[in-house]
Design a protein around this motif. Structure first.
Motif, PDB file in Angstrom:
ATOM      1  N   HIS A 703       1.234  -1.214  -0.074  1.00  0.00           N
ATOM      2  CA  HIS A 703      -0.002  -0.027  -0.025  1.00  0.00           C
ATOM      3  C   HIS A 703       0.891   1.328   0.017  1.00  0.00           C
ATOM      4  CE1 HIS A 703       0.694  -0.246   4.412  1.00  0.00           C
ATOM      5  NE2 HIS A 703       0.414   0.677   4.568  1.00  0.00           N
ATOM      6  N   HIS A 704       2.355   1.192   0.037  1.00  0.00           N
ATOM      7  CA  HIS A 704       3.129   2.381  -0.037  1.00  0.00           C
ATOM      8  C   HIS A 704       3.820   2.274  -1.254  1.00  0.00           C
ATOM      9  CE1 HIS A 704       2.776   4.263   3.963  1.00  0.00           C
ATOM     10  NE2 HIS A 704       3.095   2.775   4.451  1.00  0.00           N
ATOM     11  N   GLU A 705       3.353   1.632  -2.310  1.00  0.00           N
ATOM     12  CA  GLU A 705       3.805   1.493  -3.612  1.00  0.00           C
ATOM     13  C   GLU A 705       3.016   2.862  -4.248  1.00  0.00           C
ATOM     14  OE1 GLU A 705       6.271   0.106  -4.563  1.00  0.00           O
ATOM     15  OE2 GLU A 705       6.389  -2.010  -3.553  1.00  0.00           O
ATOM     16  N   HIS A 706       3.838   3.626  -5.272  1.00  0.00           N
ATOM     17  CA  HIS A 706       3.173   4.674  -6.115  1.00  0.00           C
ATOM     18  C   HIS A 706       2.943   4.273  -7.488  1.00  0.00           C
ATOM     19  CE1 HIS A 706       4.918   7.620  -2.865  1.00  0.00           C
ATOM     20  NE2 HIS A 706       3.801   6.833  -2.311  1.00  0.00           N
ATOM     21  N   TRP A 707       2.092   4.863  -7.936  1.00  0.00           N
ATOM     22  CA  TRP A 707       1.704   4.677  -9.445  1.00  0.00           C
ATOM     23  C   TRP A 707       2.803   5.020 -10.475  1.00  0.00           C
ATOM     24  CZ3 TRP A 707      -2.008   2.183 -11.857  1.00  0.00           C
ATOM     25  CH2 TRP A 707      -2.521   2.375 -13.098  1.00  0.00           C
ATOM     26  N   ASP A 708       3.805   5.841 -10.180  1.00  0.00           N
ATOM     27  CA  ASP A 708       4.765   6.241 -11.085  1.00  0.00           C
ATOM     28  C   ASP A 708       6.018   5.467 -10.526  1.00  0.00           C
ATOM     29  OD1 ASP A 708       5.413   7.399  -8.743  1.00  0.00           O
ATOM     30  OD2 ASP A 708       5.635   9.372  -9.131  1.00  0.00           O
ATOM     31  N   GLY A 709       5.803   4.651  -9.723  1.00  0.00           N
ATOM     32  CA  GLY A 709       7.263   3.624  -9.387  1.00  0.00           C
ATOM     33  C   GLY A 709       8.106   4.402  -8.148  1.00  0.00           C
ATOM     34  N   SER A 710       7.558   5.387  -7.528  1.00  0.00           N
ATOM     35  CA  SER A 710       8.464   6.107  -6.441  1.00  0.00           C
ATOM     36  C   SER A 710       8.241   5.450  -5.336  1.00  0.00           C
ATOM     37  CB  SER A 710       8.317   7.480  -6.666  1.00  0.00           C
ATOM     38  OG  SER A 710       6.864   7.945  -6.283  1.00  0.00           O
ATOM     39  N   GLY A 711       7.273   4.399  -5.109  1.00  0.00           N
ATOM     40  CA  GLY A 711       6.890   4.119  -3.851  1.00  0.00           C
ATOM     41  C   GLY A 711       8.123   3.075  -3.237  1.00  0.00           C
ATOM     42  N   TYR A 712       7.668   2.331  -1.977  1.00  0.00           N
ATOM     43  CA  TYR A 712       8.470   1.399  -1.596  1.00  0.00           C
ATOM     44  C   TYR A 712       7.562   0.270  -1.065  1.00  0.00           C
ATOM     45  CZ  TYR A 712       7.012   3.588   2.948  1.00  0.00           C
ATOM     46  OH  TYR A 712       6.357   4.148   3.968  1.00  0.00           O
ATOM     47  N   PRO A 713       8.052  -0.980  -0.753  1.00  0.00           N
ATOM     48  CA  PRO A 713       9.363  -1.544  -0.797  1.00  0.00           C
ATOM     49  C   PRO A 713      10.120  -1.765  -1.775  1.00  0.00           C
ATOM     50  CG  PRO A 713       7.969  -3.310   0.187  1.00  0.00           C
ATOM     51  CD  PRO A 713       6.972  -2.046  -0.195  1.00  0.00           C
ATOM     52  N   ARG A 714       9.347  -2.411  -3.067  1.00  0.00           N
ATOM     53  CA  ARG A 714       9.761  -2.748  -4.345  1.00  0.00           C
ATOM     54  C   ARG A 714       9.805  -1.848  -5.327  1.00  0.00           C
ATOM     55  NH1 ARG A 714       5.879  -8.001  -4.934  1.00  0.00           N
ATOM     56  NH2 ARG A 714       4.292  -6.418  -3.830  1.00  0.00           N
ATOM     57  N   GLY A 715       9.144  -0.697  -5.227  1.00  0.00           N
ATOM     58  CA  GLY A 715       9.423   0.334  -6.357  1.00  0.00           C
ATOM     59  C   GLY A 715       8.514  -0.024  -7.555  1.00  0.00           C
ATOM     60  N   LEU A 716       7.160  -0.829  -7.108  1.00  0.00           N
ATOM     61  CA  LEU A 716       6.353  -1.306  -8.325  1.00  0.00           C
ATOM     62  C   LEU A 716       5.560  -0.038  -8.792  1.00  0.00           C
ATOM     63  CD1 LEU A 716       4.396  -4.315  -6.564  1.00  0.00           C
ATOM     64  CD2 LEU A 716       6.281  -4.394  -7.751  1.00  0.00           C
ATOM     65  N   LYS A 717       4.993  -0.152 -10.089  1.00  0.00           N
ATOM     66  CA  LYS A 717       4.399   0.947 -10.595  1.00  0.00           C
ATOM     67  C   LYS A 717       3.139   0.494 -11.610  1.00  0.00           C
ATOM     68  CE  LYS A 717       6.516   2.861 -14.418  1.00  0.00           C
ATOM     69  NZ  LYS A 717       7.508   3.444 -15.391  1.00  0.00           N
ATOM     70  N   GLY A 718       2.260   1.484 -11.793  1.00  0.00           N
ATOM     71  CA  GLY A 718       1.115   1.091 -12.654  1.00  0.00           C
ATOM     72  C   GLY A 718       0.359  -0.154 -12.132  1.00  0.00           C
TER      73      GLY A 718
END
Length: 780
Positions: A703-718
């Motif tokens: 739930h801390h991943e961001h749509w543009d890939g700037s989140g954490y812990p894995r840097g998931l995007k989209g």
């Protein structure tokens, strides 16, 4: 007045008739050309003769009239279909020759020329016979006129007679030669025209068939629910049917020229390419299952069958395929696999031995599976029996009725029990309690336990009981003898008293209806009906009423006895109330475990709130908001349950974060942020071994991943971010910004809503932001 009727002309159907008509038409064209020459040349000769003084204008005028009549007669013959008009040119020429010859002997050569012209015209227009006729007629006329009109001048006419003879012969030869050449030319032209006509007809028929096929194909593809498409060898769409829009959400014109493989799920793309290549290599249609991206982004399961379309002038030009949606079927198969896995785990844990059989087309009962307990009980490996018939696997059973009974169970579904099945065959020895039942038509299961020791004890007891005349009184089960026609009791044992609460004195001489032991009288009717039909009934499960009114459950087996010539029912009923109640308790316990799980999750969430000093009901609020968005997006009930559990435990990983960091009132340092950002990893390792929470792990972990890939812990995007985590990330920020924090006051709703709109496409999924705004923007 006379009435004339015109009969319709019979159409030319025969090839020879058509050929003769064609020849006549072409003959006419050729003769027209010849007639033009025949008119121009004689007229020129007449004109030259006049200039030279051979004939006068007086004689030239009849010559002109002659050729004018010939031309008019010929045009009438060609255009009007007047077959008699074909005689006119030759007859006019002949009469004109007679006239010239009769007028003056000086024009005998001109008469000879006219006679020859009539012979040629008659032969060309009406055939060889008419030409010969005019040849003879011309010769006779010429000689007759000379003999009767100019008899003294016969010697002077010898050159003319000779010229006439030569002219006639030459005319006949010319007419014959030209006729033969013309006939050959006409035959060649007729054959060429016929062949061209046949080729044109064949092409028109082929074009008509192709047009009909194309119309049918277009109508079929535009109205069928399955997808129909065509791609080139590079995978680009050449054609897609209208059903692409209803099934996948794509307009057909938007897909033309696009690469079909780009819409295939990445995990399935190689398999689809391999299937296409194999189809191109051997030309055999193949069926492939894969996932394809819907216009809204989700994937659906499809099943495609296609083949290459070969060009008439080159190699394969494209691949044509049809596709159907198997998403529901795929989910059903996955559920069946999960159910089978669960079933197998249960079967493996059951201490009873289990044999599974399948009835094949030839009525052979094939050993298909077993559980580990079967190996333990029989002290053998059952793997060697897989695929063998029951007679091959257990030869000694051939001497019994068991194979026939099992087959009947597989067919009819009627269960069977055998509490004393003895088997002695070298490796397998013992006495077994056997129960057999049908799982589905043609398939059955046998459960068994080794009761060898118990059987020996029963035998010893039976030897002891044989000393007593009414041994059945010692049975722990309820044993009774009743008359079939009315249920009148004539005997009952002590087990019956324990089972029903009625003493022997209470029931002897009374019917079962009088003592009201049957809760549902239809159970007795079903029992009696089968007894009358088969003579026995095994394992009738029914509710019974005790004397005090309490309802208990019994498992009854019964047979018909003949006593004094009358049918009686010997029944043995076992009290299985405790077993039924135990099963009910087990179901209730399972429900309680579910509730305990939910209560535990609620407790964990509340404990974490207390540790973080969160405002009350923070978890409940984010859960409710997440569920509203998920329902708007069409989540299934099971998906909503997983989302609710994940939302409750979204910050469970913070249990691994030290208090001095978690509860720090001010901003965190870079090193402290490194530790804080590890809490999703802590959640993953804490919950990954809990099968119950496997699907709920998406929110705590992502739930801390961001749509543009700037989140954490894995840097998931989209769309790499699970959709449940994408939903919750918006809700979590919404609730957090609306709540007071030690380091800042709560924001107002308008500011928070503006912030979420600004972060659409950055932190948050734009589509979910739209749904969120739709649900909550205008609410207080």
């Amino acid at each position: 007045m006379t009435q004339t009727s015109t009969q319709p002309q019979k159409p030319y159907t025969d090839l020879e008739d058509r050929k003769r008509l064609f020849r006549k038409d072409l003959w006419t064209e050729e003769v027209i050309r010849l007639m033009l020459l025949a008119i121009v040349v004689p007229c020129s000769l007449v004109f030259i003769s006049h200039l030279s003084g051979i004939i006068t204008l007086q004689h030239a005028l009849p010559v002109y009239v002659l050729f004018l009549c010939i031309l008019i007669s010929w045009i009438a013959s060609k255009r009007g279909g007047w077959h008699w008009a074909g005689y006119v040119p030759a007859a006019v020429a002949f009469l004109f020759g007679v006239h010239i010859l009769y007028l003056s002997k000086d024009f005998r050569n001109t008469a000879i020329f006219i006679f020859c012209l009539s012979i040629v015209l008659s032969g060309m227009l009406q055939g060889k016979r008419t030409g010969v006729f005019y040849s003879v007629l011309s010769a006779i006329t010429f000689l007759t006129v000379i003999l009767f009109r100019y008899p003294p001048l016969i010697p002077q006419f010898l050159p003319s007679i000779t010229s006439l003879a030569v002219g006639i012969i030459v005319s006949l030869m010319l007419q014959n030669w030209y006729g033969n050449r013309l006939k050959e030319t006409l035959n060649e032209r007729f054959m060429a025209e016929t062949k061209a006509e046949e080729e044109l007809t064949r092409r028109k028929e082929i074009e008509e068939i192709q047009h009909q096929q194309e119309t049918q194909f277009k109508r079929l593809t535009e109205n069928m629910t399955d997808l129909v498409g065509e791609i080139d060898l590079d995978g680009n769409y050449l054609y897609v049917s209208p059903s692409y829009f209803s099934m996948l959400g794509y307009h057909p014109q938007d897909l033309i020229g696009k690469n079909a493989l780009s819409y295939v799920h990445p995990d399935d793309r190689d398999r689809v390419k391999e299937s296409i290549q194999k189809t191109l290599d051997n030309g055999i249609p193949r069926i492939t299952r894969y996932r394809l991206r819907h216009a809204d982004g989700h994937y659906i399961w499809l099943e495609t069958s296609g083949n290459s379309r070969r060009s008439e002038t080159g190699p394969e030009a494209s691949i044509i395929f049809s596709t159907r949606d198997i998403t529901v079927q795929k989910k059903t198969e996955e559920n069946l696999l999960a159910s089978e896995k669960k079933f197998r785990s249960i079967i493996s844990a059951i201490p009873l031995g289990i044999h599974m059989y399948t009835l094949d087309e030839s009525s052979r009962l094939i050993f298909s599976d077993y559980n580990p307990a079967a190996d333990t009980i029989l002290h053998i490996s059952h793997n060697e029996f897989i695929g063998k018939s029951i007679e091959e696997a257990f030869p000694k059973l051939v001497e019994t009725d068991i194979p026939s009974i099992y087959r009947q169970i597989a067919i009819t579904g009627e269960p069977w029990s055998g509490e004393q099945v003895a088997y002695d065959e070298g490796r397998i020895q013992g006495i077994f309690d056997v129960h057999a039942f049908q799982t589905e038509p043609g398939k059955m299961v046998v459960t068994f336990s080794d009761i060898t020791e118990k059987s020996k004890a029963n035998e010893a007891l039976q030897l002891s009981e044989e000393k007593f005349s009414k041994a059945f009184h010692m049975s722990p089960d309820a044993v009774s003898i009743t008359r079939i026609k009315d249920g009148l009791f004539i005997e009952a044992n002590e087990g019956f008293t324990r089972f029903s609460g009625h003493s022997c004195e209470d029931v002897i001489g009374k019917t079962s209806l009088e003592i009201k032991i049957w809760v549902d009288i239809k159970d007795r009717e079903r029992l009696v009906e089968k007894l009358k039909r088969d003579g026995f009934y095994e394992n009738l499960l029914a509710p019974f009423r005790k004397k005090d009114g309490k309802i208990i459950f019994g498992l009854m087996s019964a047979r018909i006895l003949k006593i004094n010539g009358e049918d009686y029912l010997l029944s043995i009923t076992r009290n299985i109330t405790e077993r039924i109640e135990a099963e009910q308790r087990m179901h209730e316990a399972h429900a309680q475990v579910e509730k305990a799980y939910e209560a535990t999750l609620q407790g964990w969430a509340r404990a974490l709130e207390l540790r973080e000093h969160e405002t009350a009901d923070h978890c409940r609020r984010v859960v409710d908001l997440s569920l509203k968005i998920a329902r708007e997006l069409g989540f299934a009930d099971s998906e909503l349950d997983d989302l609710e559990r994940g939302a409750l435990l979204h910050d469970i990983g913070k249990m691994g974060v030290p208090d001095n960091i978690l509860l720090k009132p001010g901003p965190l340092s870079d090193d402290e942020w490194v530790i804080m950002k590890q809490h999703p990893e802590y959640a993953y390792h804490l919950l990954k071994e809990v099968d119950y929470l496997h699907q709920a792990l998406e929110i705590p972990y992502s739930h801390h991943e961001h749509w543009d890939g700037s989140g954490y812990p894995r840097g998931l995007k989209g769309e790499e971010i699970p959709i449940s985590a994408r939903i919750f990330s918006i809700v979590d920020v919404w609730d957090a910004l609306l709540s007071d924090r030690p380091y800042r006051p709560a924001w107002n709703r308008q500011a928070v809503m503006k912030y979420i709109e600004e972060q659409s496409g950055k932190m948050f999924d734009p589509k979910i932001v739209e749904v969120f705004i739709k649900l909550f923007k205008d609410r207080d």
